[in-house]
Design an enzyme around this catalytic site. Structure first.
Site, PDB file in Angstrom:
ATOM      1  N   ASP A  71       0.826  -1.211   0.000  1.00 39.90           N
ATOM      2  CA  ASP A  71       0.000   0.000   0.000  1.00 39.90           C
ATOM      3  C   ASP A  71       0.861   1.262   0.000  1.00 39.90           C
ATOM      4  O   ASP A  71       0.389   2.336   0.367  1.00 39.90           O
ATOM      5  CB  ASP A  71      -0.908   0.021   1.239  1.00 39.90           C
ATOM      6  CG  ASP A  71      -2.203  -0.757   1.015  1.00 39.90           C
ATOM      7  OD1 ASP A  71      -2.411  -1.243  -0.108  1.00 39.90           O
ATOM      8  OD2 ASP A  71      -2.996  -0.885   1.965  1.00 39.90           O
TER       9      ASP A  71
ATOM     10  N   ASP B 219       4.119  -9.001   9.359  1.00 37.55           N
ATOM     11  CA  ASP B 219       4.365  -7.597   9.067  1.00 37.55           C
ATOM     12  C   ASP B 219       5.748  -7.442   8.440  1.00 37.55           C
ATOM     13  O   ASP B 219       6.582  -8.348   8.491  1.00 37.55           O
ATOM     14  CB  ASP B 219       4.267  -6.765  10.344  1.00 37.55           C
ATOM     15  CG  ASP B 219       2.812  -6.516  10.761  1.00 37.55           C
ATOM     16  OD1 ASP B 219       1.912  -6.840   9.974  1.00 37.55           O
ATOM     17  OD2 ASP B 219       2.596  -6.011  11.886  1.00 37.55           O
TER      18      ASP B 219
ATOM     19  N   ASP C 189       8.485  -6.072   9.146  1.00 39.49           N
ATOM     20  CA  ASP C 189       9.730  -6.189   9.911  1.00 39.49           C
ATOM     21  C   ASP C 189       9.888  -7.561  10.564  1.00 39.49           C
ATOM     22  O   ASP C 189      10.813  -7.766  11.359  1.00 39.49           O
ATOM     23  CB  ASP C 189       9.787  -5.108  10.997  1.00 39.49           C
ATOM     24  CG  ASP C 189       8.606  -5.170  11.949  1.00 39.49           C
ATOM     25  OD1 ASP C 189       7.459  -5.220  11.457  1.00 39.49           O
ATOM     26  OD2 ASP C 189       8.811  -5.169  13.179  1.00 39.49           O
TER      27      ASP C 189
ATOM     28  N   ASP D  85      -6.946  -7.170  14.000  1.00 38.22           N
ATOM     29  CA  ASP D  85      -6.505  -8.500  14.440  1.00 38.22           C
ATOM     30  C   ASP D  85      -7.300  -8.981  15.644  1.00 38.22           C
ATOM     31  O   ASP D  85      -7.779 -10.123  15.679  1.00 38.22           O
ATOM     32  CB  ASP D  85      -5.011  -8.470  14.755  1.00 38.22           C
ATOM     33  CG  ASP D  85      -4.591  -7.226  15.540  1.00 38.22           C
ATOM     34  OD1 ASP D  85      -5.469  -6.518  16.069  1.00 38.22           O
ATOM     35  OD2 ASP D  85      -3.376  -6.969  15.619  1.00 38.22           O
TER      36      ASP D  85
END
Length: 537
Positions: free
Chosen positions: A136, A195, A197, A289
């Site tokens: 995105d 994610d 990282d 989540d």
């Protein structure tokens, strides 16, 4: 009646000291203190003591249960009959279920290679794995770099897809939802989410997927986060202490007792059928989540937390990024509680005690009370009682209970026990932001749906330093000058001044020696207020 003097309505002493501003303020204080301030402050003390007891009982309950779990509970692999998925010569890779890996990204310049490389390095048959990079990003240069990285891995035979959207509707939830609609993922049974990282070990899927394959009632397998930059600065050490308690105690207890806990948004594997049955991803809060986890649990699905399955990740090391993250993590659960509490109460599939656990323990105490009591009691009510000696806080409420709660919170990170006192002071500072965010979520105010992606630095600082050393001119690169005003935070500075005043008053007039704590807390607020926390980039 027309001849009545105004003096009839104003105490004579007030008129005498009209020219003395300090005297006027002092008199107004005395006039209001007995009928208004004292009763209100006493009420505040009673409310804070009640909240402290609730938090204390929650922490003691957690402590008892985690001890019982460690001593007597079966390990997850025995409890759920875990068996590895073996390679079959005859069946080939068809013995393995098809797994989708989703990696949502937003301008992740410093870390995109890490997560993509880790996902492509997973030990799983390549024809049974689909990797989906959901980008995105709004920066065209970063989008190009991410796309080229995907193409590089695709050239090596990895089934990796690069997906973009026309807009960021729904933020992360919208991206994940869009990704599941793609035709090439319809045959996937499970989806692992990481994610940008996060970097899973190669055996991640081989250790997690068997729980889902061999137990049809399990919807989620959650791994523990392990922090690669915990030692980067004092800010990351403080975060490690808080998050280690969350993973080692809260997640473990929820998994062992009720097969329920909040999905951490990453480093977890979902059964796609469970996601669909629960209604899919929703963007009504900033904790998509947790929203999905609660809805799936209300449908009767179970969750498994694996404390020994760890995924490396990065903690935000700048104070600005950490504040935005904490706002989202505090506002979102409160807002979700507001929207789902009646749905949980009316649910017919979930047992009564599980409802009590979700509403009272999971939401009310941990997501609301814990933030509010820390700030209101130790940063507002307790300092005010110094100015109003008629109101007393019992020693058990001011010292003993907070000390026990703090000790119980510290069990997750024994290596940082020497930082415990500073951790208390730092958590009190952050509780101000968390309390504010909690009220915004409960009231669904203006910033309730604010989503700011947590900035990740990756190895950017190390690489800059290394590049500087490799150059012939070995002078260290100059850091960009940051305007002093940009680092200042008025709320922290304001409370620092307030606590300093209360500390000085206690030093002169007090009897409880609270000024020692108040001066230390003042220093912490001022350090945060002037922006000298974390990595300054």
């Amino acid at each position: 009646m027309a001849q009545i003097s105004p003096k009839f309505f104003i105490p004579e002493s007030f008129q005498v000291s009209r020219e003395d501003i300090a005297g006027q303020i002092g008199l107004i204080w005395e006039l209001l203190k007995a009928p208004l301030i004292v009763p209100l402050l006493k009420l505040g003390v009673y409310i804070c003591l009640a909240m402290s007891l609730m938090l204390f009982m929650e922490r003691v309950y957690m402590g008892i249960v985690i001890i019982l779990v460690k001593l007597f509970w079966q390990k997850p692999e025995k409890r759920y009959n875990w068996q590895p998925i073996e390679d079959d010569v005859e069946l080939g890779s068809s013995n393995f279920p098809v797994v989708l890996i989703q990696i949502p990204m937003f301008n992740e310049k410093e870390v995109y290679k890490i997560s993509i490389g880790a996902a492509c390095g997973l030990s799983w048959p390549s024809d049974r794995l689909v990797i989906q990079v959901l980008d995105d990003s709004t920066d065209p240069a970063i989008k190009l770099m991410v796309e080229q990285e995907c193409q590089r891995w695709a050239a090596k035979g990895i089934n990796i897809r690069y997906q973009i959207r026309e807009n960021r509707t729904g933020y992360k939830a919208g991206a994940l939802k869009e990704g599941l609609k793609r035709s090439y993922v319809k045959h996937c049974e499970y989806v692992a989410i990481f994610d940008a990282d996060f970097r899973p070990e190669p055996d991640y899927l081989r250790r997690a997927i068997p729980y889902l394959v061999q137990n049809s009632d399990i919807a989620l397998v959650q791994a523990r986060w392990r922090f690669v930059n915990a030692d980067e600065c004092l800010l990351t050490r403080m975060q490690e202490m808080s998050l280690d308690y969350h993973f080692k105690v809260e997640q473990e207890v929820g998994s062992a007792t009720h097969a329920f806990f909040g999905f951490n948004g990453t480093a977890g594997v979902w059964r796609i059928a469970a996601i669909n049955e629960a209604g899919g991803w929703k963007d009504r809060t900033t904790v998509e989540d947790m929203d999905l986890a609660v809805r799936a649990s209300l449908k009767g699905w179970k969750f498994v937390y694996l404390g020994d399955l760890q995924v490396k990740s990065e903690l935000p090391s700048t104070f600005k990024a950490f504040r935005f993250q904490q706002h989202r993590w505090s506002c979102g659960p409160a807002n979700l509680f507001r929207k789902m509490v009646m749905e949980i109460i009316r649910n017919k599939k979930v047992k009564f005690w599980k409802k009590v656990y979700v509403i009272y323990s999971f939401f009310f105490v941990r997501k609301i009370i814990a933030h509010m009591v820390t700030f209101s009691f130790y940063c507002v009510v307790l300092p005010l009682t110094i100015l109003v000696p008629e109101v007393q806080v019992p020693i058990w409420g001011a010292v003993y209970i907070p000390s026990i709660i703090t000790i119980l919170n510290s069990v997750g990170t024994p290596r940082s026990i020497h930082l415990l006192f500073y951790w208390i002071l730092f958590e009190n500072v952050m509780s101000m932001h968390r309390t504010k965010a909690t009220f915004i979520g409960l009231l669904e105010a203006g910033r309730a749906n604010e989503w700011v992606v947590t900035e990740k630095l990756g190895d950017a600082l190390k690489n800059k330093a290394a590049d500087a050393k490799n150059k012939t001119n070995t002078k260290a690169p100059k850091k960009p000058k940051i305007k002093f005003a940009e680092r200042m935070h008025t709320l922290e500075l304001g409370f620092g001044v307030f606590l300093f005043f209360c500390g000085c008053y206690d030093f002169v007039h007090g009897k409880n020696n609270y000024f020692i704590y108040l001066f230390l807390q003042t220093i912490t607020f001022l350090i945060a207020g002037f922006g000298y926390i974390g990595t300054i980039v």
